[in-house]
Each structure stands twice: as C-alpha cells, then as structure tokens.
Motif scaffolding. Structure first.
Motif, mmCIF file in Angstrom:
data_model
loop_
_atom_site.group_PDB
_atom_site.id
_atom_site.type_symbol
_atom_site.label_atom_id
_atom_site.label_comp_id
_atom_site.label_asym_id
_atom_site.label_seq_id
_atom_site.Cartn_x
_atom_site.Cartn_y
_atom_site.Cartn_z
ATOM 1 N N UNK A 181 23.213 6.131 -32.080
ATOM 2 C CA UNK A 181 22.120 7.080 -32.317
ATOM 3 C C UNK A 181 20.821 6.308 -32.584
ATOM 4 N N UNK A 182 20.213 5.739 -31.543
ATOM 5 C CA UNK A 182 19.000 4.947 -31.764
ATOM 6 C C UNK A 182 17.844 5.758 -32.344
ATOM 7 N N UNK A 183 17.758 7.033 -31.987
ATOM 8 C CA UNK A 183 16.670 7.849 -32.541
ATOM 9 C C UNK A 183 16.862 8.109 -34.025
ATOM 10 N N UNK A 184 18.124 8.163 -34.490
ATOM 11 C CA UNK A 184 18.384 8.297 -35.920
ATOM 12 C C UNK A 184 17.940 7.060 -36.682
ATOM 13 N N UNK A 185 18.180 5.885 -36.105
ATOM 14 C CA UNK A 185 17.715 4.650 -36.725
ATOM 15 C C UNK A 185 16.184 4.604 -36.708
ATOM 16 N N UNK A 186 15.593 5.099 -35.625
ATOM 17 C CA UNK A 186 14.131 5.159 -35.538
ATOM 18 C C UNK A 186 13.539 5.957 -36.702
ATOM 19 N N UNK A 187 14.164 7.080 -37.036
ATOM 20 C CA UNK A 187 13.661 7.910 -38.139
ATOM 21 C C UNK A 187 13.575 7.091 -39.431
ATOM 22 N N UNK A 188 14.620 6.306 -39.686
ATOM 23 C CA UNK A 188 14.646 5.493 -40.904
ATOM 24 C C UNK A 188 13.543 4.436 -40.857
ATOM 25 N N UNK A 189 13.419 3.754 -39.717
ATOM 26 C CA UNK A 189 12.406 2.697 -39.578
ATOM 27 C C UNK A 189 10.996 3.261 -39.647
ATOM 28 N N UNK A 190 10.790 4.412 -39.032
ATOM 29 C CA UNK A 190 9.460 5.024 -39.005
ATOM 30 C C UNK A 190 8.998 5.379 -40.408
ATOM 31 N N UNK A 191 9.907 5.910 -41.198
ATOM 32 C CA UNK A 191 9.550 6.286 -42.568
ATOM 33 C C UNK A 191 9.174 5.067 -43.414
ATOM 34 N N UNK A 192 9.773 3.922 -43.108
ATOM 35 C CA UNK A 192 9.484 2.707 -43.866
ATOM 36 C C UNK A 192 8.339 1.902 -43.257
ATOM 37 N N UNK A 193 7.797 2.367 -42.121
ATOM 38 C CA UNK A 193 6.729 1.630 -41.453
ATOM 39 C C UNK A 193 7.203 0.312 -40.864
ATOM 40 N N UNK A 194 8.461 0.266 -40.427
ATOM 41 C CA UNK A 194 9.055 -0.965 -39.914
ATOM 42 C C UNK A 194 9.002 -0.998 -38.387
ATOM 43 N N UNK A 195 8.466 -2.076 -37.830
ATOM 44 C CA UNK A 195 8.470 -2.250 -36.377
ATOM 45 C C UNK A 195 9.907 -2.439 -35.890
ATOM 46 N N UNK A 196 10.244 -1.781 -34.794
ATOM 47 C CA UNK A 196 11.617 -1.828 -34.299
ATOM 48 C C UNK A 196 11.636 -1.583 -32.795
ATOM 49 N N UNK A 197 12.731 -1.968 -32.152
ATOM 50 C CA UNK A 197 12.869 -1.803 -30.715
ATOM 51 C C UNK A 197 14.350 -1.679 -30.375
ATOM 52 N N UNK A 198 14.652 -0.918 -29.332
ATOM 53 C CA UNK A 198 16.030 -0.729 -28.883
ATOM 54 C C UNK A 198 16.358 -1.720 -27.763
ATOM 55 N N UNK A 199 17.578 -2.227 -27.781
ATOM 56 C CA UNK A 199 18.080 -3.093 -26.718
ATOM 57 C C UNK A 199 19.465 -2.589 -26.307
ATOM 58 N N UNK A 200 19.767 -2.672 -25.019
ATOM 59 C CA UNK A 200 21.083 -2.337 -24.443
ATOM 60 C C UNK A 200 21.266 -0.838 -24.210
ATOM 61 N N UNK A 201 21.050 -0.006 -25.216
ATOM 62 C CA UNK A 201 21.079 1.443 -25.043
ATOM 63 C C UNK A 201 19.722 2.012 -25.442
ATOM 64 N N UNK A 202 19.154 2.913 -24.641
ATOM 65 C CA UNK A 202 17.786 3.382 -24.897
ATOM 66 C C UNK A 202 17.721 4.525 -25.891
ATOM 67 N N UNK A 203 16.588 4.596 -26.594
ATOM 68 C CA UNK A 203 16.243 5.758 -27.387
ATOM 69 C C UNK A 203 15.063 6.466 -26.751
ATOM 70 N N UNK A 204 14.623 7.540 -27.380
ATOM 71 C CA UNK A 204 13.494 8.307 -26.837
ATOM 72 C C UNK A 204 12.235 8.169 -27.684
ATOM 73 N N UNK A 205 12.335 7.489 -28.851
ATOM 74 C CA UNK A 205 11.204 7.467 -29.779
ATOM 75 C C UNK A 205 10.638 6.065 -30.014
#
Length: 352
Positions: free
Chosen positions: A136-160
């Motif tokens: 669930x890359x978008x679920x991880x994105x939610x956590x990172x976004x709230x903390x202001x953490x730069x992040x990127x998906x590799x191997x499986x894509x997300x939408x956010x």
C-alpha cells in the motif's frame, strides 16, 4: 495483572477508529484543528482515542523532524530475495557516497506494518524514505506527507508520489517471446504447452500477465483461459500449484513462465525427489535473475531488473523540487541460459 503490552496507535489507526481523514487527525494532534474549522466534538473524539490507544510516536517525530539526521531509509517487502537484497546493497552504496547512513528495514508485505514502520523511521528523524515494493504505497505516503518527509516509490507504483519501476510489460513480452522461439520451427510450441505460474494482484504481476497473454496470441495464435496459475509470492503455494497441475494432467507443460525467483523456488521444491528425466525437455523463463538458476540442467531464460538504474533515478527525483506524481519506467535485461553476470557485490573492496 495483565502483562500484555498494547501496540501504540498510529495516525492511520486513529483515522480508522474516528472515521476522520489522516490529515484531520494530524491537525487535531498538532493543535491546528481550530484554524481548519474542525468541529470541537471531532477533536475531542480524536484526542480521547489518542489517549486511550497510547498515541505518542508522531509527537516525538515532529520534534525530531526539525533537524537533519543524515539517516536515509529503505523499506523493503522482504529481505530473503536476491532482487531485494541487490536493491539494498545498491542503495547503501549510493547513500554512503553522499556521506549519509543507510537504514534498511522490511515490512513483510503487510500494509499496516508498512505504515507502522514508516512512523518508526520518522521517529528517528530520517531525512528521506525509499519505499520498495509496498503493498500500500499510498498508505505509506499519507504517513510521510504528514511528517513532511521526502519519499519515493520503487518497484511498485503509487498514485501520490513519484515511482520508479521496471518496465514489466516489456520485460514479460521479451521473456515470453524468448521462451516460444527457443523451440524453433521443427517442433513448435503449442498454445496449451506454455503456462505462467506465480504473481498476485499487484501492478508488476498484472503487467507481466498482460504481456504474456498478448505475446502468446501474437506468436502462437491462441491463449487458453487456464494459461495463468496465480500463486502469489510464496514458494509453498507455488509448490502446491505445481502438484495440483501435475495430479490433474499427469505431466508438466513443455514451457513455463515463472513470475519471480520466489515462485522459481516453488518449482524447484516440486522437482526435488522426482526423476530428472521428467524435466529433460522443459524450457523455463523466470522474471528474476539468479546465476545459480541459470546453470540448471534445463534452459532457464531470465529477466534481470536494472536495480542500479532504478536506484540512481530515484535519488535524482527525490532531490528535485516536488512535482505532480509520475511513474518512470526502467528497461530490464533479457539474460540467456548459462550466464553469470556481475552484481552489486562486485563494487565492494577486496578485503581478502
């Protein structure tokens, strides 16, 4: 006295329990809910749940996020896989070349564990997070976004967030074609003699299966409905799939497309204890590369995903100013049987 220790809640947990969005939960916990015109009753509900479920993780994380730690995180689905271990080795080399310290963890393909792991890494004030093969890359994105953490998906894509992945369709097309052409014109392969084993309902598997179907139809003229035997990413389930296939038909197909090295292990477990003559005419294509598999007594054609190119591209993107999410495709490589190629370990210093 009850000695059981309860897990502390995450923002995502409080979101589910309260029926509010993660951003609403975050606003309540950081005290900005009035500015966002969130109802006081909603705020009180969330605060009550936070106290009840021992929410503390992100309170610590917010204070730590104000400074840079020099830590860069990589979250894998599993460690026990040559592809992901190569990803970790390559990632570590890139991080150290930048004067930073790599932190590599796995989340066991569990969406809840992915979010909890991301929050734990944030609590240690990591500077960036590379999310590999997340369920669930978008679920991880939610956590990172709230903390202001730069992040990127590799191997499986997300939408956010940006994603860097293998061109799975092109790789599967090349692999399927190579399997079919291995038989030549004297004894050509029939459509009902080529099967795909493995895969699940994720982006990579869907792309590979689509290419498998299309290439079979294009080169063999047909594609029977039962040509795909889904068995997830599990050696044991793949073993049972082969046993069921063999029990039903009395033999294996002449050709196999194996969706990953994990599924390849299931095939090898099936072969164990059975006479080698059963597999003397078998041709296998595996969507993963392992030099040991390349030297099996039957031809194994493999696809090697370009880990170095994926990691390099991910580092380029994560350092750029944020833009609209986009998926970047990296071409994989077709590897013929009996090939032993160099990998990330070849870059290590010789300490012998």
């Amino acid at each position: 006295m009850d000695q059981r220790v309860k897990k502390k809640a995450t923002i995502y947990d409080l979101s589910v329990l309260s029926g509010s969005s993660p951003s609403t939960v975050s606003a309540v916990l950081n005290g900005t809910w009035r500015k966002r015109r969130i109802k006081e009753s909603t705020a009180q509900t969330i605060l009550g749940l936070a106290e009840l479920h021992q929410y503390t993780t992100n309170l610590q994380a917010r204070g730590l996020r104000r400074s840079r730690s020099g830590l860069v995180g990589l979250m894998l689905p599993v460690h026990d896989n040559r592809y992901f271990s190569s990803m970790a080795q390559t990632f570590e080399g890139h991080v150290r070349s930048r004067g930073q310290c790599p932190v590599v963890v796995s989340a066991s393909r569990d969406p809840e564990e992915e979010r909890r792991t991301a929050e734990t890494l944030i609590s240690y004030s990591i500077d960036q997070l590379f999310i590999v093969g997340a369920t669930d890359p978008d679920g991880v994105h939610e956590v990172c976004e709230l903390a202001g953490l730069r992040h990127i998906n590799i191997d499986l894509p997300g939408t956010k967030a940006h994603s860097v992945i293998s061109d799975n369709y092109q790789g599967a097309r090349m692999l399927t074609e190579a399997i079919i052409r291995r038989f030549g014109n004297d004894d050509p392969l029939r459509p009902d003699e080529l099967f795909l084993f493995g895969g699940r309902n994720d982006h990579a598997s869907r792309e590979r299966i689509a290419a498998f179907h299309a290439t079979k139809k294009a080169l063999l003229g047909a594609d029977p409905d039962d040509g795909v035997q889904s068995s997830g990413y599990s050696p044991d389930i793949t073993l049972r799939a082969f046993e069921a296939f063999y029990q039903c038909r009395g033999k294996l197909p002449r050709a196999l497309f194996i969706n990953s090295s994990i599924n390849m292990e299931g095939l090898l477990r099936f072969m164990a204890g059975r006479p080698a003559e059963m597999f003397s005419e078998l041709v296998v294509g595996c969507y993963d590369y392992d030099p040991f598999g390349s030297f099996l007594p039957f031809p194994v054609i493999m696809v090697r995903q370009n880990v170095e190119a994926m990691i390099t591209k991910a580092f380029e993107l994560i350092d750029e100013p944020p833009t609209a999410p986009h998926t970047f495709l990296i071409a994989p490589e077709l590897i013929q049987p009996r090939s032993a190629l160099k990998g990330p370990l070849d870059t290590l210093k010789d300490i012998a």
